[in-house]
Design an enzyme around this catalytic site. Structure first.
Site, PDB file in Angstrom:
ATOM      1  N   THR A 109      30.112 -50.326  -7.259  1.00  0.00           N
ATOM      2  CA  THR A 109      30.590 -49.217  -6.451  1.00  0.00           C
ATOM      3  C   THR A 109      32.096 -49.315  -6.271  1.00  0.00           C
ATOM      4  O   THR A 109      32.661 -50.416  -6.252  1.00  0.00           O
ATOM      5  CB  THR A 109      29.897 -49.195  -5.064  1.00  0.00           C
ATOM      6  N   LYS A 110      32.726 -48.158  -6.154  1.00  0.00           N
ATOM      7  CA  LYS A 110      34.118 -48.063  -5.732  1.00  0.00           C
ATOM      8  C   LYS A 110      34.114 -47.321  -4.404  1.00  0.00           C
ATOM      9  O   LYS A 110      33.614 -46.192  -4.321  1.00  0.00           O
ATOM     10  CB  LYS A 110      34.966 -47.304  -6.748  1.00  0.00           C
TER      11      LYS A 110
END
Length: 313
Positions: A174-175
């Site tokens: 995830t970012k």
């Protein structure tokens, strides 16, 4: 010793990644491929692990799919083997999948996917989980969950949702492009995400060191497009457990990031122009308006501070 088969696909390597802008000629329409490639090589040669292309900083929403693909193709052709994370921001499931197929063919290694967000915060977390699960089930590329409330109608993909999604073999990381370090912590330190080799990256370089301290794997930070060595050095110092020195550089980086907060994409491109890249730092309309220069001048010390710090690395 028992042999353990690694989870496939693997997440991007830990480190610093740059979401690169799209450079335009002075007509603010024609894509400046020469600068696009030169800037990408500059980042690669100064320690950046890979690029995010066609994200928010890349003005993906202002380009056609053909244009988006052409930029990815150009970078992939001229920097073979350099990892490309492609931004995907469609609301319709079928369009998301078509976009992923297109960017894969162009040379992308991962799809950085925003949640479907047209209907805003009324969308329930269960629906977001279902959306990403269906994307991952059918995607031709490994998926990263891109959390950016600023461009998704204020939708926040909650940590509990991301932890659930980390169990999917085709969702690798995830970012997170908001500043809640608690969310970063709950995801990065979760036994579930660790077990599934799921990586957490912050989209905000101003909290890179705090996020690394709670298990994050790096950053996808726009200002690294102008000052790659500084962000890479923070990461290296953290790895070497030289926390005090890392904190000194983090302070400089965080002060400089105030320009990104206040001036957005045009401010990012203006900072990159300090390094001599591009005919103009303006974008396609409505990002074709210059910054308020008197307001910009108030941050003169922040700029000179990070320029000086980068120059001795």
């Amino acid at each position: 010793m028992t042999n353990i088969t690694p989870r496939a696909p693997q997440p991007p390597q830990p480190g610093v990644y740059t979401p690169v802008p799209t450079f335009f000629k002075k007509d603010l329409v024609t894509i400046d491929f020469e600068t696009q490639i030169a800037h990408a090589k500059y980042l690669r040669d100064n320690g950046i692990k890979g690029l995010v292309l066609m994200g928010s900083t890349g003005e993906a929403a202002h380009l056609t799919r053909t244009e988006r693909v052409s930029i990815i193709e150009a970078i992939h052709k001229n920097l073979p083997g350099f990892p490309i994370l492609a931004g995907v921001a469609q609301n319709c499931l079928e369009e998301v999948l078509h976009e992923i197929d297109a960017v894969k063919e162009a040379g992308a290694s991962y799809a950085l996917v925003l949640s479907s967000s047209y209907y805003g915060p009324g969308i329930k977390q269960a629906a977001i989980e279902e959306f990403y699960t269906e994307v991952a089930n059918q995607s031709s590329l490994p998926i990263m969950v891109y959390v950016y409330p600023g461009v998704t109608n204020n939708i926040v993909v909650e940590p509990e949702t991301i932890v659930k999604l980390s169990r999917h073999p085709n969702i690798v990381g995830t970012k997170i492009s908001h500043g809640d370090v608690a969310h970063h912590t709950m995801i990065a330190m979760s036994p579930v995400t660790k077990e599934n080799n799921f990586y957490t990256f912050t989209g905000l370089g101003q909290i890179l060191l705090p996020v690394l301290m709670v298990g994050g794997m790096g950053t996808v930070d726009a200002l690294s497009g102008a000052f790659p060595k500084l962000y890479v050095r923070i990461f290296e110092l953290f790895q070497a457990k030289q926390y005090e020195e890392a904190a000194k550089l983090q302070f400089i980086a965080t002060r400089a990031e105030e320009l990104v907060v206040r001036f957005g994409v045009v401010g990012i491109k203006k900072m990159i122009s300090i390094k001599g890249f591009g005919e103009t730092y303006l974008g396609r309309m409505p990002l074709n308006q210059d910054v308020d220069h008197s307001y910009w001048a108030q941050f003169k010390h922040n700029i000179s501070e990070i320029v000086d710090a980068e120059s001795v690395l």
